[in-house]
Enzyme design. Structure first.
Site, PDB file in Angstrom:
ATOM      1  N   LYS A   5       0.739  -1.306   0.201  1.00 44.04           N
ATOM      2  CA  LYS A   5      -0.105   0.271   0.323  1.00 44.04           C
ATOM      3  C   LYS A   5       0.592   1.682  -0.119  1.00 44.04           C
ATOM      4  O   LYS A   5       0.233   1.872  -0.773  1.00 44.04           O
ATOM      5  CB  LYS A   5      -0.596   0.055   1.170  1.00 44.04           C
ATOM      6  CG  LYS A   5      -2.121  -1.359   1.145  1.00 44.04           C
ATOM      7  CD  LYS A   5      -3.342  -0.758   1.754  1.00 44.04           C
ATOM      8  CE  LYS A   5      -4.211  -1.523   1.509  1.00 44.04           C
ATOM      9  NZ  LYS A   5      -5.571  -1.609   1.282  1.00 44.04           N
ATOM     10  N   SER A  27      -9.059  -2.434   6.403  1.00 48.88           N
ATOM     11  CA  SER A  27      -9.433  -2.376   7.540  1.00 48.88           C
ATOM     12  C   SER A  27      -8.202  -3.440   8.671  1.00 48.88           C
ATOM     13  O   SER A  27      -8.842  -2.807   9.645  1.00 48.88           O
ATOM     14  CB  SER A  27     -10.429  -4.024   7.867  1.00 48.88           C
ATOM     15  OG  SER A  27      -9.878  -4.645   7.001  1.00 48.88           O
ATOM     16  N   HIS A  48     -13.479   3.358   3.988  1.00 48.55           N
ATOM     17  CA  HIS A  48     -14.057   1.730   4.749  1.00 48.55           C
ATOM     18  C   HIS A  48     -15.149   1.777   4.159  1.00 48.55           C
ATOM     19  O   HIS A  48     -16.443   2.003   4.925  1.00 48.55           O
ATOM     20  CB  HIS A  48     -13.343   2.250   5.635  1.00 48.55           C
ATOM     21  CG  HIS A  48     -13.139   0.231   6.634  1.00 48.55           C
ATOM     22  ND1 HIS A  48     -13.816   0.125   7.662  1.00 48.55           N
ATOM     23  CD2 HIS A  48     -13.001  -0.907   5.861  1.00 48.55           C
ATOM     24  CE1 HIS A  48     -14.047  -1.822   7.542  1.00 48.55           C
ATOM     25  NE2 HIS A  48     -13.043  -2.060   6.399  1.00 48.55           N
ATOM     26  N   ASN A  98     -15.589  -2.826  12.674  1.00 44.79           N
ATOM     27  CA  ASN A  98     -14.860  -3.472  12.753  1.00 44.79           C
ATOM     28  C   ASN A  98     -14.058  -4.378  14.378  1.00 44.79           C
ATOM     29  O   ASN A  98     -14.467  -5.800  14.406  1.00 44.79           O
ATOM     30  CB  ASN A  98     -13.765  -4.443  12.281  1.00 44.79           C
ATOM     31  CG  ASN A  98     -14.128  -4.471  10.367  1.00 44.79           C
ATOM     32  OD1 ASN A  98     -14.693  -4.704   9.999  1.00 44.79           O
ATOM     33  ND2 ASN A  98     -12.604  -4.828   9.596  1.00 44.79           N
TER      34      ASN A  98
END
Length: 277
Positions: A5, A27, A48, A98
């Site tokens: 990333k 996440s 997200h 999450n």
């Protein structure tokens, strides 16, 4: 992979304008870490989405400490254009959805380990008001995704995010849920859920006891979720209980007739919740 990333941020910045915003869907990793290699970190923000993306109404928007107000405002506007309800959350491990959902899923697995049936566990939570039970939800997202995301949460938030030991048997047995038609449930050729996979009790080395009532299973899973929601407030992951209520209904299907997770906490009362915990 964090390094991948970061590489994408570094390389892509050469190709787009100085005002362009780099939004990353993650996440597991902090937006701060992803932005740390950027030459324009003020333009990096988290976005997200939740699975299935086309059906989930909500998106979490995660600025890091150096994200500019322009980037935040643009992100919120973009989410609304997509027909999503944006909720602004802090750049902390698991963000909001999450972080609150994971203990709920882990407790359902704990109930299975202790000898309760797959369909009975899911039905217990559906009776509470959830559209889908926790084990069916794990099958939809993929047990492998849960296994990959929890170590970072354990490192940041502590042992309450530890996976039950017997999950390793499921991973060795290649139980990835709907995507490879091997999970807590069986699936037909079109990927439709048919029935619980009874062979899973053997795989997990679990003895069926069926000692708990449905309301006890529901209480255990909900209490884990409530406990984490209170941590999120304390850690300032969300900005208000009102936003948390909306996020809980739209983000992980907390029963809307209960008004959202914080409305439910208020109704039950802190003292009673602590007593039950």
């Amino acid at each position: 992979k964090l390094e991948l990333k970061q590489q994408m941020v570094r390389e892509s910045e050469q190709y787009y304008s100085e005002n362009a915003i780099f939004a990353t869907n993650t996440s597991t990793f902090s937006i701060r870490d992803i932005a740390s290699v950027a030459s324009r970190p003020e333009n990096v923000i988290g976005f997200h989405y939740f699975s299935p993306v086309t059906k989930r109404q909500m998106v979490e928007i995660i600025p890091h400490q150096a994200t500019s107000e322009r980037a935040i405002a643009t992100a919120i506007h973009f989410a609304i254009q997509q027909g999503k309800v944006p909720v602004l959350v802090a750049d902390k491990e698991g963000f909001f959805i999450n972080r609150v959902l994971t203990p709920f899923l882990l407790e359902a697995i704990e109930c299975l380990v202790e000898g309760e049936g797959i369909e009975f566990i899911d039905r217990s939570l559906q009776e509470f008001g959830f559209k889908k039970g926790p084990l069916a939800r794990i099958d939809d997202m993929g047990l492998d995704v849960l296994v990959k995301s929890t170590p970072a949460m354990v490192a940041e938030l502590g042992s309450r995010f530890n996976l039950p030991e017997s999950v390793k048997h499921l991973m060795m047995n290649d139980r990835k849920g709907r995507k490879n038609k091997r999970g807590f449930y069986l699936y037909d050729s079109k990927g439709q859920r048919t029935q619980e996979d009874k062979s899973i009790y053997h795989v997990m080395e679990t003895i069926m006891r069926n000692e708990m009532e449905a309301q006890d299973i529901a209480r255990r899973c909900i209490l884990r979720m409530i406990n984490e929601a209170c941590w999120c407030l304390q850690d300032k992951v969300i900005q208000s209980v009102d936003e948390g209520n909306v996020a809980s209904v739209l983000g992980f299907d907390f029963p809307d007739f209960r008004g959202g997770i914080y409305a439910y906490i208020e109704k039950i009362g802190a003292q009673e919740i602590v007593h039950q915990l």
